[in-house]
Design a protein around this motif. Sequence first.
Motif, PDB file in Angstrom:
ATOM      1  N   GLY A 222       0.963  -1.100   0.100  1.00  0.00           N
ATOM      2  CA  GLY A 222      -0.070  -0.023  -0.114  1.00  0.00           C
ATOM      3  C   GLY A 222       0.830   1.131   0.030  1.00  0.00           C
ATOM      4  N   GLN A 223       2.039   1.196   0.097  1.00  0.00           N
ATOM      5  CA  GLN A 223       3.005   2.441   0.291  1.00  0.00           C
ATOM      6  C   GLN A 223       3.146   2.964  -1.249  1.00  0.00           C
ATOM      7  OE1 GLN A 223       4.387   3.245   3.031  1.00  0.00           O
ATOM      8  NE2 GLN A 223       4.875   5.214   2.025  1.00  0.00           N
ATOM      9  N   GLY A 224       2.666   4.199  -1.354  1.00  0.00           N
ATOM     10  CA  GLY A 224       2.988   5.025  -2.727  1.00  0.00           C
ATOM     11  C   GLY A 224       1.892   4.801  -3.576  1.00  0.00           C
ATOM     12  N   ARG A 225       0.617   3.902  -3.416  1.00  0.00           N
ATOM     13  CA  ARG A 225      -0.154   3.624  -4.436  1.00  0.00           C
ATOM     14  C   ARG A 225      -1.568   3.306  -4.061  1.00  0.00           C
ATOM     15  NH1 ARG A 225      -1.756  -1.737  -4.050  1.00  0.00           N
ATOM     16  NH2 ARG A 225      -0.457  -3.368  -2.795  1.00  0.00           N
ATOM     17  N   VAL A 226      -2.567   3.378  -4.775  1.00  0.00           N
ATOM     18  CA  VAL A 226      -3.903   3.221  -4.579  1.00  0.00           C
ATOM     19  C   VAL A 226      -4.258   1.643  -4.108  1.00  0.00           C
ATOM     20  CG1 VAL A 226      -6.291   3.295  -5.316  1.00  0.00           C
ATOM     21  CG2 VAL A 226      -4.781   5.126  -5.779  1.00  0.00           C
ATOM     22  N   ILE A 227      -4.832   1.397  -3.064  1.00  0.00           N
ATOM     23  CA  ILE A 227      -5.243   0.199  -2.500  1.00  0.00           C
ATOM     24  C   ILE A 227      -6.228  -0.419  -3.269  1.00  0.00           C
ATOM     25  CG2 ILE A 227      -6.044  -1.200  -0.522  1.00  0.00           C
ATOM     26  CD1 ILE A 227      -3.231  -0.386  -0.151  1.00  0.00           C
ATOM     27  N   GLN A 228      -6.104  -1.584  -3.654  1.00  0.00           N
ATOM     28  CA  GLN A 228      -7.431  -2.226  -4.447  1.00  0.00           C
ATOM     29  C   GLN A 228      -7.427  -3.584  -3.832  1.00  0.00           C
ATOM     30  OE1 GLN A 228      -7.615  -2.348  -8.719  1.00  0.00           O
ATOM     31  NE2 GLN A 228      -6.652  -0.314  -8.927  1.00  0.00           N
ATOM     32  N   PRO A 229      -8.648  -4.359  -3.594  1.00  0.00           N
ATOM     33  CA  PRO A 229      -9.995  -3.747  -4.138  1.00  0.00           C
ATOM     34  C   PRO A 229     -10.509  -2.779  -3.291  1.00  0.00           C
ATOM     35  CG  PRO A 229     -10.365  -6.180  -3.729  1.00  0.00           C
ATOM     36  CD  PRO A 229      -8.704  -5.545  -3.196  1.00  0.00           C
ATOM     37  N   MET A 230     -11.264  -1.846  -4.099  1.00  0.00           N
ATOM     38  CA  MET A 230     -11.616  -0.475  -3.407  1.00  0.00           C
ATOM     39  C   MET A 230     -12.986  -0.588  -2.524  1.00  0.00           C
ATOM     40  SD  MET A 230      -9.498   1.382  -4.291  1.00  0.00           S
ATOM     41  CE  MET A 230     -10.077   3.301  -4.265  1.00  0.00           C
ATOM     42  N   ASP A 231     -12.736  -1.155  -1.370  1.00  0.00           N
ATOM     43  CA  ASP A 231     -13.918  -1.631  -0.449  1.00  0.00           C
ATOM     44  C   ASP A 231     -13.878  -0.910   0.675  1.00  0.00           C
ATOM     45  OD1 ASP A 231     -15.357  -3.193  -2.118  1.00  0.00           O
ATOM     46  OD2 ASP A 231     -14.027  -4.968  -1.587  1.00  0.00           O
ATOM     47  N   VAL A 232     -14.693  -0.130   1.186  1.00  0.00           N
ATOM     48  CA  VAL A 232     -14.595   0.716   2.525  1.00  0.00           C
ATOM     49  C   VAL A 232     -15.904   0.397   3.286  1.00  0.00           C
ATOM     50  CG1 VAL A 232     -14.807   3.080   3.508  1.00  0.00           C
ATOM     51  CG2 VAL A 232     -13.410   2.615   1.358  1.00  0.00           C
ATOM     52  N   ASP A 233     -15.747   0.281   4.614  1.00  0.00           N
ATOM     53  CA  ASP A 233     -16.931  -0.031   5.553  1.00  0.00           C
ATOM     54  C   ASP A 233     -16.925   0.946   6.534  1.00  0.00           C
ATOM     55  OD1 ASP A 233     -17.637  -3.022   5.048  1.00  0.00           O
ATOM     56  OD2 ASP A 233     -15.620  -3.130   4.829  1.00  0.00           O
ATOM     57  N   LEU A 234     -18.445   1.328   6.644  1.00  0.00           N
ATOM     58  CA  LEU A 234     -18.611   2.572   7.674  1.00  0.00           C
ATOM     59  C   LEU A 234     -19.671   1.684   8.555  1.00  0.00           C
ATOM     60  CD1 LEU A 234     -19.321   5.550   5.342  1.00  0.00           C
ATOM     61  CD2 LEU A 234     -17.086   4.708   6.552  1.00  0.00           C
ATOM     62  N   LEU A 235     -19.489   2.161  10.168  1.00  0.00           N
ATOM     63  CA  LEU A 235     -20.093   1.798  11.147  1.00  0.00           C
ATOM     64  C   LEU A 235     -20.953   2.833  11.698  1.00  0.00           C
ATOM     65  CD1 LEU A 235     -21.210  -0.590  13.066  1.00  0.00           C
ATOM     66  CD2 LEU A 235     -18.981  -0.038  14.299  1.00  0.00           C
ATOM     67  N   LEU A 236     -22.191   2.850  11.926  1.00  0.00           N
ATOM     68  CA  LEU A 236     -22.990   3.606  12.242  1.00  0.00           C
ATOM     69  C   LEU A 236     -23.699   3.346  13.682  1.00  0.00           C
ATOM     70  CD1 LEU A 236     -24.863   5.034   9.065  1.00  0.00           C
ATOM     71  CD2 LEU A 236     -22.605   5.402   9.734  1.00  0.00           C
ATOM     72  N   ALA A 237     -23.646   4.213  14.646  1.00  0.00           N
ATOM     73  CA  ALA A 237     -24.633   3.876  15.917  1.00  0.00           C
ATOM     74  C   ALA A 237     -25.413   5.152  16.275  1.00  0.00           C
ATOM     75  CB  ALA A 237     -23.592   3.677  17.157  1.00  0.00           C
ATOM     76  N   PRO A 238     -26.789   5.011  16.009  1.00  0.00           N
ATOM     77  CA  PRO A 238     -27.650   6.171  16.515  1.00  0.00           C
ATOM     78  C   PRO A 238     -27.161   6.619  17.920  1.00  0.00           C
ATOM     79  CG  PRO A 238     -28.830   4.600  15.279  1.00  0.00           C
ATOM     80  CD  PRO A 238     -27.687   4.105  15.442  1.00  0.00           C
ATOM     81  N   ASP A 239     -27.658   7.988  18.275  1.00  0.00           N
ATOM     82  CA  ASP A 239     -27.379   8.193  19.645  1.00  0.00           C
ATOM     83  C   ASP A 239     -28.608   7.922  20.250  1.00  0.00           C
ATOM     84  OD1 ASP A 239     -27.397   9.898  21.978  1.00  0.00           O
ATOM     85  OD2 ASP A 239     -26.950  11.683  20.968  1.00  0.00           O
ATOM     86  N   PRO A 240     -28.191   7.037  21.307  1.00  0.00           N
ATOM     87  CA  PRO A 240     -29.447   6.555  22.145  1.00  0.00           C
ATOM     88  C   PRO A 240     -30.384   7.444  22.772  1.00  0.00           C
ATOM     89  CG  PRO A 240     -27.278   6.252  23.452  1.00  0.00           C
ATOM     90  CD  PRO A 240     -26.934   6.715  22.048  1.00  0.00           C
ATOM     91  N   GLN A 241     -29.858   8.816  22.864  1.00  0.00           N
ATOM     92  CA  GLN A 241     -30.617   9.841  23.595  1.00  0.00           C
ATOM     93  C   GLN A 241     -31.484  10.487  22.577  1.00  0.00           C
ATOM     94  OE1 GLN A 241     -30.778   9.839  26.738  1.00  0.00           O
ATOM     95  NE2 GLN A 241     -29.053   8.351  26.613  1.00  0.00           N
ATOM     96  N   ALA A 242     -31.409  10.292  21.346  1.00  0.00           N
ATOM     97  CA  ALA A 242     -31.809  10.629  20.209  1.00  0.00           C
ATOM     98  C   ALA A 242     -33.190  10.110  19.808  1.00  0.00           C
ATOM     99  CB  ALA A 242     -31.031  10.959  18.868  1.00  0.00           C
ATOM    100  N   PRO A 243     -34.375  10.707  18.828  1.00  0.00           N
ATOM    101  CA  PRO A 243     -35.285   9.823  18.321  1.00  0.00           C
ATOM    102  C   PRO A 243     -34.585   8.671  17.552  1.00  0.00           C
ATOM    103  CG  PRO A 243     -35.857  11.985  18.149  1.00  0.00           C
ATOM    104  CD  PRO A 243     -34.221  11.949  18.455  1.00  0.00           C
ATOM    105  N   GLU A 244     -35.431   7.670  17.360  1.00  0.00           N
ATOM    106  CA  GLU A 244     -34.980   6.568  16.421  1.00  0.00           C
ATOM    107  C   GLU A 244     -34.737   6.925  15.247  1.00  0.00           C
ATOM    108  OE1 GLU A 244     -36.810   1.946  15.452  1.00  0.00           O
ATOM    109  OE2 GLU A 244     -37.571   2.971  16.738  1.00  0.00           O
ATOM    110  N   LEU A 245     -33.770   6.514  14.621  1.00  0.00           N
ATOM    111  CA  LEU A 245     -33.115   6.724  13.386  1.00  0.00           C
ATOM    112  C   LEU A 245     -32.819   5.322  12.572  1.00  0.00           C
ATOM    113  CD1 LEU A 245     -32.430   9.168  11.590  1.00  0.00           C
ATOM    114  CD2 LEU A 245     -29.863   8.735  12.366  1.00  0.00           C
ATOM    115  N   ALA A 246     -33.454   5.296  11.616  1.00  0.00           N
ATOM    116  CA  ALA A 246     -33.257   4.105  10.603  1.00  0.00           C
ATOM    117  C   ALA A 246     -32.449   4.590   9.489  1.00  0.00           C
ATOM    118  CB  ALA A 246     -34.455   3.589  10.186  1.00  0.00           C
ATOM    119  N   LEU A 247     -31.844   3.583   8.602  1.00  0.00           N
ATOM    120  CA  LEU A 247     -30.659   3.914   7.609  1.00  0.00           C
ATOM    121  C   LEU A 247     -31.718   4.425   6.709  1.00  0.00           C
ATOM    122  CD1 LEU A 247     -27.829   3.508   7.309  1.00  0.00           C
ATOM    123  CD2 LEU A 247     -28.332   1.064   5.893  1.00  0.00           C
TER     124      LEU A 247
END
Length: 346
Positions: A55-80
């Motif tokens: 990965g040094q000095g080049r673009v990494i492949q495969p180009m997969d990215v993962d995001l993790l979301l957790a709604p604020d438990p104090q806020a109103p319910e939030l769905a994707l």
Amino acid sequence: MAPNLATELQHLLGRHSSRALTTLLASLSGQPLRVWLVGGVVRDQWLRRHRNGVGQGRVIQPMDVDLLLAPDPQAPELALPQLAPHWEAALAAAGCSFKAQVHGEFGTARLALQPSHPTDQPLLAIDVAMARTERYPAPGENPRVRLTTAPDAALADLRRRDVSINAMALPWPTGPLVDPHGGQRDLERGLLRFLHTASLRDDPTRVIRAARYGARLHMNLAPEARHQLRDAMARWPWRREPPCPPALGSRLGMELALLLNQEPWGQAVTLLQCWGALDLVDWSGALQQDATWRRRLHWAARWNLPLLPALLMGAADPLAVAQRLQLPMSQQRLMAQTLALQDWLG
């Protein structure tokens, strides 16, 4: 931290892909959410910083990215699905075209992003998921999923992952690396380690994914991971009644296809054979002992034929294995025709 992280993402993913990703992250940060980068993008960022040649000095492949979301438990319910209009507006304003598949009932979405104007940059795939826990009702079955908004949502979600190097998270926009399972240490040592002692019993496809990472990143199974694999093989229950769960067969087929299509397949299959893991695919042991798979895969690749059927032709009963792995019917017909030709040739 945020500017540095954004700069590192640009080095890692390329200018256009990192711009799309940071635009998406900014749209999520405006919601009552906790947001983390997780999995491969965190791993590859660490490798770019610390490990020369990967990965040094080049673009990494495969180009997969993962995001993790957790709604604020104090806020109103939030769905994707409620978040989709926000990221759609932000990405459109940034000049990015995309296709999105949102599975609201499972709390997951997959976004295929690319700039609106043609470039030479590869497509960026982003998987977005709400924090969850998993429980396997029986070995090899699909897990039961439960979404969580607990304060330790990120830690709970990381515990369900495959190997330690993929169980790290970076809070967005700022915050220290979350590494509860020693992923950094295992990257330094070049070792692949499962997260708990029942990992392969719950989901044997994790060893296929381990071979993918091992081939891509020049890593090998840790001693305790090899012991767990031997133990899982000794206890392997699915060759007896009841038969292999259909969900497991399908997952094995999909993971093997990804391994052959996205990774250096010579190294990956060599690792599986070295580990004794091909017995998970062909219970007879013939594929595990097969010494001719490399030649078959070489010619299949040269003739632009699917690689997985070529690999399975080394099994004792190739069609039975193909059916268990739920290969497409076109590939099963190709295998049947090949077997008929072999019989005709004597």
